[in-house]
Write a protein that holds these residues in place. Structure first.
Motif, PDB file in Angstrom:
ATOM      1  N   HIS A 143       0.846  -1.206   0.000  1.00 27.68           N
ATOM      2  CA  HIS A 143       0.000   0.000   0.000  1.00 27.68           C
ATOM      3  C   HIS A 143       0.875   1.248   0.000  1.00 27.68           C
ATOM      4  O   HIS A 143       0.587   2.227  -0.704  1.00 27.68           O
ATOM      5  CB  HIS A 143      -0.901   0.017   1.240  1.00 27.68           C
ATOM      6  CG  HIS A 143      -2.166  -0.754   1.098  1.00 27.68           C
ATOM      7  ND1 HIS A 143      -3.235  -0.295   0.374  1.00 27.68           N
ATOM      8  CD2 HIS A 143      -2.547  -1.959   1.589  1.00 27.68           C
ATOM      9  CE1 HIS A 143      -4.226  -1.170   0.432  1.00 27.68           C
ATOM     10  NE2 HIS A 143      -3.834  -2.192   1.161  1.00 27.68           N
ATOM     11  N   ASP A 191      -0.052   3.205  -3.460  1.00 25.31           N
ATOM     12  CA  ASP A 191      -0.864   4.419  -3.274  1.00 25.31           C
ATOM     13  C   ASP A 191       0.001   5.644  -3.038  1.00 25.31           C
ATOM     14  O   ASP A 191      -0.363   6.760  -3.439  1.00 25.31           O
ATOM     15  CB  ASP A 191      -1.831   4.220  -2.105  1.00 25.31           C
ATOM     16  CG  ASP A 191      -2.916   3.211  -2.422  1.00 25.31           C
ATOM     17  OD1 ASP A 191      -3.199   3.009  -3.617  1.00 25.31           O
ATOM     18  OD2 ASP A 191      -3.473   2.611  -1.489  1.00 25.31           O
ATOM     19  N   TYR A 195      -2.090  -4.423  -5.718  1.00 24.22           N
ATOM     20  CA  TYR A 195      -3.038  -4.005  -4.693  1.00 24.22           C
ATOM     21  C   TYR A 195      -3.976  -5.137  -4.261  1.00 24.22           C
ATOM     22  O   TYR A 195      -4.172  -5.364  -3.056  1.00 24.22           O
ATOM     23  CB  TYR A 195      -3.858  -2.820  -5.205  1.00 24.22           C
ATOM     24  CG  TYR A 195      -5.006  -2.442  -4.300  1.00 24.22           C
ATOM     25  CD1 TYR A 195      -4.783  -1.698  -3.144  1.00 24.22           C
ATOM     26  CD2 TYR A 195      -6.316  -2.836  -4.585  1.00 24.22           C
ATOM     27  CE1 TYR A 195      -5.831  -1.353  -2.305  1.00 24.22           C
ATOM     28  CE2 TYR A 195      -7.361  -2.503  -3.758  1.00 24.22           C
ATOM     29  CZ  TYR A 195      -7.117  -1.759  -2.619  1.00 24.22           C
ATOM     30  OH  TYR A 195      -8.153  -1.438  -1.781  1.00 24.22           O
ATOM     31  N   MET A 237      -4.009  -0.887   5.497  1.00 26.81           N
ATOM     32  CA  MET A 237      -4.409   0.240   4.667  1.00 26.81           C
ATOM     33  C   MET A 237      -3.810   1.563   5.137  1.00 26.81           C
ATOM     34  O   MET A 237      -3.867   2.557   4.415  1.00 26.81           O
ATOM     35  CB  MET A 237      -5.939   0.336   4.614  1.00 26.81           C
ATOM     36  CG  MET A 237      -6.587  -0.864   3.940  1.00 26.81           C
ATOM     37  SD  MET A 237      -8.375  -0.751   3.802  1.00 26.81           S
ATOM     38  CE  MET A 237      -8.538   0.446   2.492  1.00 26.81           C
ATOM     39  N   THR A 239      -1.386   3.433   2.812  1.00 26.51           N
ATOM     40  CA  THR A 239      -1.792   4.444   1.827  1.00 26.51           C
ATOM     41  C   THR A 239      -1.469   5.845   2.321  1.00 26.51           C
ATOM     42  O   THR A 239      -0.840   6.652   1.621  1.00 26.51           O
ATOM     43  CB  THR A 239      -3.299   4.326   1.542  1.00 26.51           C
ATOM     44  OG1 THR A 239      -3.571   3.056   0.957  1.00 26.51           O
ATOM     45  CG2 THR A 239      -3.753   5.425   0.588  1.00 26.51           C
TER      46      THR A 239
END
Length: 597
Positions: free
Chosen positions: A69, A73, A167, A190, A193
């Motif tokens: 991540h 991201d 991802y 997460m 990110t």
């Protein structure tokens, strides 16, 4: 079906929940295998179902997911730092340049169903490794192009698909390792990110200060290649059957060594033993002794018993809960594939699910949320992916994630359309907030992207924590957060200092982050856990399509008005409009519809 007969496992099929088959459908002609040379094995189906350990190696998988991540991201959302560099080098318009970001993020999302299908066949590890190599290669090769169109293909399409393949394993692998602790595990993963976006924005400026954009791409390509290492850590969850196979293999390796030592002690050369062994195997094969292979060999024809659940057989026969002799080991092996789990994309608390509350233990819940396909036959339901050239596992996953029949549900249609509209303005602050600040002479503009990234992470965590409260519905959290985010986006043009712009960007990210984080929970409330995979696949597809349009449209507005303010006003207004429309899902008629679901 004869014991040594191979079943055709290709083509898309209907997924049948293990616990939802009637006794009336049980086939009477299921007979135990005859014991000519072998004995029938009596093994429970639970040996083939992966049980999430809720810890152990799972925390290593969480770390690997966090880092992927961080890379994917972080690099994607920090695009704003490169936008002016691309514009000057390719002599392109703002709309054309912003299409690079929209294409990258659009292909990133659109590739999700394909990545999910490949994971269902090959697993998280190889798909994640392949995605890392593809994305890194794309970032490296695109530095040799001289046109923006070639850049769109290499950087946008190929890089976006690579990021999508990196991802999807981060979500599925964590979900395979965690059940009760899944909200915590996914929340930690997460966070990559936000941390990645926070880190890569100033790093990008530093790279551009010492190198040009090409040199920065070379370094970023090297960073992306680290995804190979992190994806390699995403090993699959072993079932009881896998462990027994591993133990049996180790025993078979130990016994020949002991026999070899005995042969050497007796003066018999090892080569003669090998020759005699090969001769014996050939004789046994000619005599037909291989027609009933042992259960542990993965050969076709091996049967097992199941004492707990109904099972749908590959030839459309249903076996009794007390005798599943019609089921082969090869078929049962499919149960550990992730897309046959109905809750694989669920990110909320298990205690909020009716299926979990009804189950007496974790094993019963896992059985109730696992589906198994019947093999493709002429009598099987036809889908858009009913093609014999596709492996069964890939066709099943695509059919499940892209079942457009779900669009017949009024409540889902509203959510689908609004999810598509909400992604039009979603990335506009990420793409243009720092560019606007730089045009105003602000030297710290790159930190606006970092602020957006870290606040988005905090918003996702905050919304998930609030969603754990039993009496608060996720759709209400989503709507209120979107209203505030829309106002913050529309307020950005009124900010003329770095502090004011940073504050507006922070609150925009904080309240906008809830929309994506709460999507699986809202979908379960709307359409039920049984159709979560389908809903998640279609919503991700719709978001990918709209992401292609949003940033280039804002770029067109800038080219026409020579100002980004109109784009921010329009984006904020659209977010507020979508937030109000989400309340339509609570109308009595629609509410009754999705309550029945």
């Amino acid at each position: 079906m004869e014991p040594n007969e191979k079943t055709d496992y290709t083509g898309a099929t209907e997924l049948i929940p293990l616990t939802e088959l009637d006794e009336d459908d049980i086939c009477q002609d299921s007979q135990p295998i005859e014991a000519d040379g072998t004995t029938e094995e009596n093994i429970g189906i639970e040996e083939f179902l992966p049980t999430p350990p809720d810890g152990g190696w799972g925390w290593v998988v969480v770390l690997a997911s966090f880092m992927n991540h961080f890379i994917v991201d972080g690099i994607s959302y920090a695009f704003g730092a490169f936008m002016l560099e691309y514009t000057e080098y390719f002599k392109s318009s703002a709309a054309k340049t912003s299409a690079l970001m929209s294409t990258l993020l659009g292909c990133y999302m659109l590739s999700a169903p394909i990545a999910g299908a490949l994971i269902n066949k090959f697993g998280c590890r190889p798909v994640g490794i392949a995605g890392s190599i593809l994305a890194a290669t794309s970032f490296f090769v695109c530095t040799f192009v001289s046109s923006i169109d070639a850049m769109l293909f290499l950087f946008g399409i190929c890089g976006g698909i690579g990021f999508g393949f990196m991802y999807m394993p981060t979500i599925i692998s964590v979900s395979m390792y965690f059940e009760k602790k899944r909200p915590l595990a996914l929340g930690i993963a997460m966070c990559g990110t936000g941390v990645g976006t926070f880190a890569f924005a100033p790093i990008s400026k530093l790279l551009l200060k010492h190198y040009d954009w090409k040199g920065a791409h070379y370094i970023l390509a090297g960073v992306i290649m680290n995804g190979v290492l992190f994806s390699a850590l995403m090993r699959p969850v072993l079932t009881k059957h896998d462990r027994k196979l591993r133990t049996d293999k180790q025993k078979r390796q130990i016994v020949p060594v002991k026999k070899m030592e005995e042969k050497k002690a007796n003066g018999l050369h090892p080569a003669s033993r090998v020759s005699n062994s090969l001769s014996t195997k050939a004789t046994n094969a000619r005599a037909g002794m291989m027609s009933h292979p042992d259960l542990r060999t993965y050969e076709y024809g091996s049967r097992l018993h199941n004492s707990t659940v109904h099972f749908y057989h590959s030839t459309h026969r249903i076996t009794s809960p007390k005798s599943a002799s019609g089921l082969t080991v090869q078929e049962a092996e499919n149960l550990k594939r992730p897309l046959y789990k109905k809750d694989i994309f669920y990110s909320g608390s298990m205690y909020h699910l009716p299926e979990f509350r009804k189950a007496h233990n974790m094993q019963e819940y896992i059985v109730s949320t696992t589906s198994f396909p019947a093999a493709h036959t002429d009598a099987a339901p036809k889908t858009a992916f009913s093609c014999r050239c596709l492996p069964q596992q890939i066709a099943d996953a695509l059919s499940e994630m892209l079942d457009f029949n779900l669009l017949k549900e009024p409540s889902f249609i509203i959510f689908f359309v609004l999810s598509m509209l909400i992604m039009l303005p979603y990335f506009i602050p990420f793409a243009f907030c720092s560019v606007r600040a730089k045009q105003m002479g602000e030297t710290r503009s790159e930190w606006l992207i970092s602020i957006l990234g870290i606040s988005t992470m905090l918003g996702r965590l905050l919304s998930n924590v609030i969603a754990l409260i039993p009496k608060i519905k996720a759709i209400y959290i989503n709507n209120v957060f979107l209203l505030i985010a829309g106002v913050c986006c529309a307020a950005i043009p009124f900010t003329y200092s770095f502090i004011a712009t940073a504050a507006a960007a922070f609150f925009y990210g904080l309240f906008m982050g809830a929309n994506i984080a709460l999507t699986p929970i809202i979908l379960v409330d709307l359409i039920g856990l049984d159709r979560l995979t389908t809903g998640y696949g279609l919503v991700t597809l719709s978001r990918g399509v709209s992401t292609f349009v949003g940033p280039p449209l804002a770029g067109q507005v800038y080219d026409y008005f020579s100002s980004y303010d109109i784009a921010f006003f329009a984006a904020g207004g659209l977010i507020v409009f979508c937030a109000m429309c989400f309340f339509l899902l609570e109308l009595p008629g629609l509410k009754k519809s999705h309550t029945q679901n």
